[in-house]
Design an enzyme around this catalytic site. Structure first.
Site, PDB file in Angstrom:
ATOM      1  N   GLU A 144     107.872  67.111  57.601  1.00  0.00           N
ATOM      2  CA  GLU A 144     109.029  66.709  59.415  1.00  0.00           C
ATOM      3  C   GLU A 144     109.440  65.344  59.213  1.00  0.00           C
ATOM      4  OE1 GLU A 144     105.102  66.123  61.605  1.00  0.00           O
ATOM      5  OE2 GLU A 144     104.950  68.249  60.708  1.00  0.00           O
ATOM      6  N   LYS A 146     109.945  61.219  59.273  1.00  0.00           N
ATOM      7  CA  LYS A 146     109.040  60.050  59.689  1.00  0.00           C
ATOM      8  C   LYS A 146     109.205  59.284  60.954  1.00  0.00           C
ATOM      9  CE  LYS A 146     105.716  57.420  57.864  1.00  0.00           C
ATOM     10  NZ  LYS A 146     105.660  56.135  58.314  1.00  0.00           N
ATOM     11  N   ASP A 148     110.454  56.347  63.191  1.00  0.00           N
ATOM     12  CA  ASP A 148     110.014  55.141  62.982  1.00  0.00           C
ATOM     13  C   ASP A 148     109.063  53.685  64.178  1.00  0.00           C
ATOM     14  OD1 ASP A 148     108.942  52.616  61.619  1.00  0.00           O
ATOM     15  OD2 ASP A 148     111.894  52.144  61.796  1.00  0.00           O
ATOM     16  N   TYR A 256     103.191  64.392  66.807  1.00  0.00           N
ATOM     17  CA  TYR A 256     103.177  65.726  65.896  1.00  0.00           C
ATOM     18  C   TYR A 256     102.264  66.103  65.197  1.00  0.00           C
ATOM     19  CZ  TYR A 256     101.493  60.661  64.189  1.00  0.00           C
ATOM     20  OH  TYR A 256     101.001  59.426  63.962  1.00  0.00           O
ATOM     21  N   LYS A 345     109.140  57.610  51.696  1.00  0.00           N
ATOM     22  CA  LYS A 345     110.121  55.976  52.191  1.00  0.00           C
ATOM     23  C   LYS A 345     111.902  56.195  51.699  1.00  0.00           C
ATOM     24  CE  LYS A 345     107.110  54.264  54.836  1.00  0.00           C
ATOM     25  NZ  LYS A 345     106.788  53.230  54.481  1.00  0.00           N
ATOM     26  N   CYS A 438     127.912  18.442  58.524  1.00  0.00           N
ATOM     27  CA  CYS A 438     127.629  19.476  59.155  1.00  0.00           C
ATOM     28  C   CYS A 438     128.896  20.420  60.400  1.00  0.00           C
ATOM     29  CB  CYS A 438     126.389  18.848  60.578  1.00  0.00           C
ATOM     30  SG  CYS A 438     125.395  20.532  61.683  1.00  0.00           S
ATOM     31  N   CYS A 441     127.838  19.248  63.731  1.00  0.00           N
ATOM     32  CA  CYS A 441     128.251  17.715  64.387  1.00  0.00           C
ATOM     33  C   CYS A 441     129.058  17.038  63.522  1.00  0.00           C
ATOM     34  CB  CYS A 441     126.589  17.418  64.948  1.00  0.00           C
ATOM     35  SG  CYS A 441     125.443  17.289  63.447  1.00  0.00           S
ATOM     36  N   CYS A 456     121.195  19.059  57.769  1.00  0.00           N
ATOM     37  CA  CYS A 456     121.633  18.611  58.820  1.00  0.00           C
ATOM     38  C   CYS A 456     121.058  17.193  58.947  1.00  0.00           C
ATOM     39  CB  CYS A 456     122.792  19.024  59.846  1.00  0.00           C
ATOM     40  SG  CYS A 456     122.926  18.297  60.985  1.00  0.00           S
ATOM     41  N   CYS A 462     122.886  16.841  67.736  1.00  0.00           N
ATOM     42  CA  CYS A 462     122.908  18.169  66.086  1.00  0.00           C
ATOM     43  C   CYS A 462     122.697  19.219  67.597  1.00  0.00           C
ATOM     44  CB  CYS A 462     122.867  18.328  64.981  1.00  0.00           C
ATOM     45  SG  CYS A 462     123.581  20.251  64.323  1.00  0.00           S
TER      46      CYS A 462
HETATM   47  S1  IVH Z   1     101.716  62.503  60.746  1.00  0.00           S
HETATM   48  C1  IVH Z   1      96.699  62.154  58.612  1.00  0.00           C
HETATM   49  N1  IVH Z   1     103.631  62.960  61.258  1.00  0.00           N
HETATM   50  O1  IVH Z   1     102.801  57.214  60.926  1.00  0.00           O
HETATM   51  C2  IVH Z   1      98.526  61.405  59.410  1.00  0.00           C
HETATM   52  N2  IVH Z   1     102.373  60.793  61.142  1.00  0.00           N
HETATM   53  O2  IVH Z   1     101.261  55.776  58.044  1.00  0.00           O
HETATM   54  C3  IVH Z   1      98.796  61.243  60.816  1.00  0.00           C
HETATM   55  N3  IVH Z   1     104.669  59.118  61.541  1.00  0.00           N
HETATM   56  O3  IVH Z   1     101.114  55.374  62.276  1.00  0.00           O
HETATM   57  C4  IVH Z   1      99.965  60.912  60.960  1.00  0.00           C
HETATM   58  N4  IVH Z   1     105.841  60.355  61.796  1.00  0.00           N
HETATM   59  O4  IVH Z   1     102.274  57.082  63.351  1.00  0.00           O
HETATM   60  C5  IVH Z   1     102.515  61.803  60.908  1.00  0.00           C
HETATM   61  N5  IVH Z   1     105.838  63.815  61.702  1.00  0.00           N
HETATM   62  C6  IVH Z   1     104.723  62.352  61.344  1.00  0.00           C
HETATM   63  C7  IVH Z   1     104.346  60.484  61.583  1.00  0.00           C
HETATM   64  C8  IVH Z   1     103.532  60.496  61.425  1.00  0.00           C
HETATM   65  C9  IVH Z   1     105.580  59.164  61.552  1.00  0.00           C
HETATM   66  C10 IVH Z   1     103.247  57.649  61.508  1.00  0.00           C
HETATM   67  C11 IVH Z   1     102.370  57.720  62.664  1.00  0.00           C
HETATM   68  C12 IVH Z   1     100.951  56.454  61.451  1.00  0.00           C
HETATM   69  C13 IVH Z   1     102.156  56.642  60.488  1.00  0.00           C
HETATM   70  C14 IVH Z   1     101.238  56.867  59.565  1.00  0.00           C
END
Ligand code: IVH
Length: 704
Positions: A144, A146, A148, A256, A345, A438, A441, A456, A462
């Site tokens: 999946e 991840k 953010d 998720y 990551k 600067c 100023c 400065c 300034c």
């Molecule tokens: S599963 C036990 N799936 O990543 C693990 N987490 O470090 C449960 N996150 O803050 C998380 N996308 O909110 C899972 N597809 C995804 C995710 C996801 C983002 C975030 C999650 C958590 C962090 C885990």
């Protein structure tokens, strides 16, 4: 068909145009339902066009007519309002604070991997463990993106949303139900059937990038605060005490996983749960894919990395999970992370572009820093045209000149960096000149022995330092003056209306409404915000002053330690060094700041203008409130304060204040006219103090 024979679509068009105001009470159930879904569908579409596509197809008045019709229809047919209707998502009265929310199962984190090799090892560990547990050796994985954003837990009872909570520390989060209800992709009521009676759904709240960019564009035009990045935007929006504000932030919830369940069953695989969540009305990310072996998972990571820039939400990696719950259970957890999942990551992203110029920017404390001006380049999902260069030494180290090809690196949401020279420009290269004065100023620039930073020397004379210090003063964690963003500050300073933060509080309506892009109403809002900001706290005030090296945490430590501004003024070097976080350098910045008569005058003016804060408990060196454990009685008439003020002050110092004197009383504050309480205190030999003695002991009592 309604009573008069129009289809729902026709009626909708007429309502939108303002040529029909139907009497919904005369509607039959079927046409009412048809119109209701047409209204819901239309309103959500307009929301999306407005917030995400910047392409509204109707004006505000038409939108309001549709919304009013929806509310009127639901008033006539209350059963329609229960389902997912935009009317349920507008937010309600603000809260004072968020309640705590105890998670029924802890919300965990994930172990990280940064390369393919770590993913292979992850797979190997899993196979070894499964073998020991006598489970099938070849785990199937689910991959999946991840996301953010911000983790959110949603609790449903019999299919109805009961509670939404942030992750917090994993065990206890904040109850943000009212805010979550405003998010369209959070079902208020589950669809379909087969869900457990108690069901916790977990997922990530994100702000789509299009919506984020649009929001900032509009905020900037309106002179309002912009959002820092999509993740902060999602987090900040979810933590609004006023859910009506959250309702105006375009957020999206991707489910998720599930958490706690009771009275029901779930599929035996994670993939099955995701499919079920979709059926129950959740948004599940469209790029989720199974992987029969880890090699496929590794290929998926590369695939997603390529997709990344085309996505309308921020992702920072890939999560790979074991599909079978039986296998997950056999694998278990290590401390706060499951053994059955890993987060890959993404590496920092790089791109090459041309260095066009170097700008020297002057910050709040006078630091003059070089900023690389670049030929715009797309990196890590955003177009970058500036990159930080830290200081003059860095320019020398990189050996760069205007016209060179350079590599820009961007990791996560940190500021883009100029990483290295890629290729020297053709012909004679123009080495960047380091300024001696600067650029704003014209004051001379100083560089302390052994320090990389150039400064400065213009101080608040300034313009750049002045503007930055006002923006800082007004910022959210300082005086929190809503609406006083950099565009407004720039004008206030350039027009000579403000040359010191204290001037802010003498601004009058004509001055403010005379600024560009300042309607009458926004001028009044700004004046109101200024007036409101006067009631602050000592930590905020100290932070707002912008003393060098005194950040939010140090300001709080200083305030808690000394309890009053007077005590900080009076503190010598040793007293300052006794505060957490305060070392030699910070102590000298604090002393220099308060020794400056201009600063003192500014603080006096601020307090005269009405800036004030509640008294803080005075703490001894052990950090405990000075009067903790004591019981005081206040009696008689006081001169410089009312009895209630004296009581509030004592309580703020940690004392209990009682109504009658007993052997347990620690001290009686007695003014003229004290009667039986004074006599009782004398009889019991309890300490008695008059107002003068009290003020000698607590000079800050009269200031509070
Ligand atoms: S599963 C036990 N799936 O990543 C693990 N987490 O470090 C449960 N996150 O803050 C998380 N996308 O909110 C899972 N597809 C995804 C995710 C996801 C983002 C975030 C999650 C958590 C962090 C885990």
């Amino acid at each position: 068909m309604s009573a008069s024979g129009e289809t729902a679509a026709q009626l909708l068009t007429q309502i939108e145009a303002g040529i029909a105001a139907p009497d919904f009470a005369s509607f039959k159930q079927r046409p009412a339902k048809a119109l209701h879904s047409a209204l819901c569908e239309s309103l959500s579409q307009h929301n999306r066009r407005y917030y995400e596509q910047d392409a509204p197809s109707i004006d505000d008045a038409a939108y309001d007519r549709l919304f009013a019709a929806l509310q009127a229809l639901e008033a006539a047919f209350p059963s329609l309002a229960g389902v997912d209707s935009p009317s349920q998502r507008v937010g309600g009265a603000p809260l004072d604070k968020f309640e705590q929310a105890q998670h029924l199962l802890p919300m965990l984190s994930l172990d990280n991997a940064f390369d393919a090799d770590s993913l292979l090892q992850f797979d190997k560990r899993i196979k070894e463990r499964l073998q020991k547990a006598g489970k099938p050796l070849q785990p199937v994985y689910v991959c999946e993106p991840k996301l953010d954003g911000v983790a959110l837990s949603l609790l449903y009872e019999n299919g109805v949303l009961q509670r939404a909570a942030t992750r917090g520390d994993g065990s206890v989060g904040e109850n943000i139900t009212e805010n979550a209800r405003t998010i369209e992709s959070v079902p208020l009521q589950l669809a379909g059937k087969g869900f457990p009676a108690t069901l916790e759904v977990r997922g990530e709240v994100v702000m789509p990038l299009s919506a984020f960019n649009l929001y900032n564009q509009r905020a900037e035009q309106a002179g309002e605060k912009t959002l820092v990045n999509p993740r902060n935007a999602a987090a900040g929006s979810l933590r609004q005490l006023d859910s009506r504000i959250t309702a105006q932030r375009p957020l999206r919830f991707f489910a998720y996983s599930t958490g706690y369940i009771d009275d029901g069953e779930l599929p035996a695989q994670h993939s099955g749960v995701l499919a079920a969540l979709k059926r129950w009305g959740f948004l599940v990310n469209e790029h989720v894919q199974p992987a029969a072996a880890i090699e496929q998972g590794i290929a998926y990571c590369e695939h997603i990395q390529q997709l990344r820039t085309g996505l309308d939400y921020a992702i920072d990696g890939v999560v790979i999970k074991v599909d079978s719950f039986e296998a997950q259970q056999a694998l278990g957890f290590v401390s706060r992370a499951p053994r059955w999942a890993i987060a890959y990551k993404f590496p920092a992203e790089e791109a090459t572009t041309t260095l066009l110029d170097i700008d020297w920017q002057v910050g709040r404390t006078g630091a003059v820093t070089p900023v690389a001006k670049l030929e715009p380049v797309f990196v890590g999902g955003v177009t970058v045209s500036n990159a930080t260069l830290h200081n003059a030494d860095e320019i020398a180290r990189l050996d760069i000149a205007i016209g060179d090809r350079v590599v820009i690196r961007r990791a996560g949401d940190v500021i883009p960096q100029l990483a290295r020279k890629f290729e020297a420009g053709r012909g004679r290269r123009k080495k960047p000149a380091v300024p001696a004065h600067c650029p704003v100023c014209g004051s001379s620039i100083e560089r302390a022995e052994g320090e990389a930073v150039m400064r400065c020397t213009g101080g608040l004379l300034c313009g750049a330092q002045l503007k930055e210090s006002i923006v800082h003063f007004a910022s959210r964690k300082a005086m929190d003056i809503d609406g006083l963003g950099d565009k407004i500050v720039e004008q206030l300073v350039d027009k000579g209306l403000v040359s010191n933060v204290a001037d802010l509080y003498s601004l009058v309506h004509e001055e403010v409404s005379g600024l560009e892009r300042m309607a009458d109403k926004s001028a009044q809002n700004l004046l109101d915000a200024l007036a409101q900001s006067k009631q602050t706290t000592l930590p905020r005030f100290l932070f707002a002053l912008g003393i060098r090296e005194v950040g939010e945490a140090t300001a709080r430590n200083l305030a808690l330690h000394f309890a009053s501004l007077e005590a900080i003024y009076a503190a010598d070097r040793d007293a300052l060094l006794a505060v957490d976080d305060v070392g030699d350098i910070v102590a000298s910045h604090i002393q220099a700041f308060f020794a400056n008569t201009g600063n003192k005058r500014m603080i006096d003016r601020l307090r005269k203008a009405g800036v004030q804060w509640p008294a803080l408990p005075q703490t001894g060196s052990n950090g405990e409130a000075v009067l903790a454990g004591q019981t005081w009685v206040v009696t008689g008439k006081l001169e410089s304060m009312t009895r209630d003020e004296a009581k509030a002050f004592l309580q703020a110092q940690g004392a209990k204040v009682a109504g009658s004197v007993s052997a347990k009383t620690s001290c009686v504050l007695a003014g003229p006219g004290a009667g039986s309480k004074l006599a009782k205190a004398q009889q019991l030999d309890v300490e008695i103090i008059d107002e003068a003695g009290f003020l000698q002991r607590f000079p800050e009592a009269s200031a509070s």
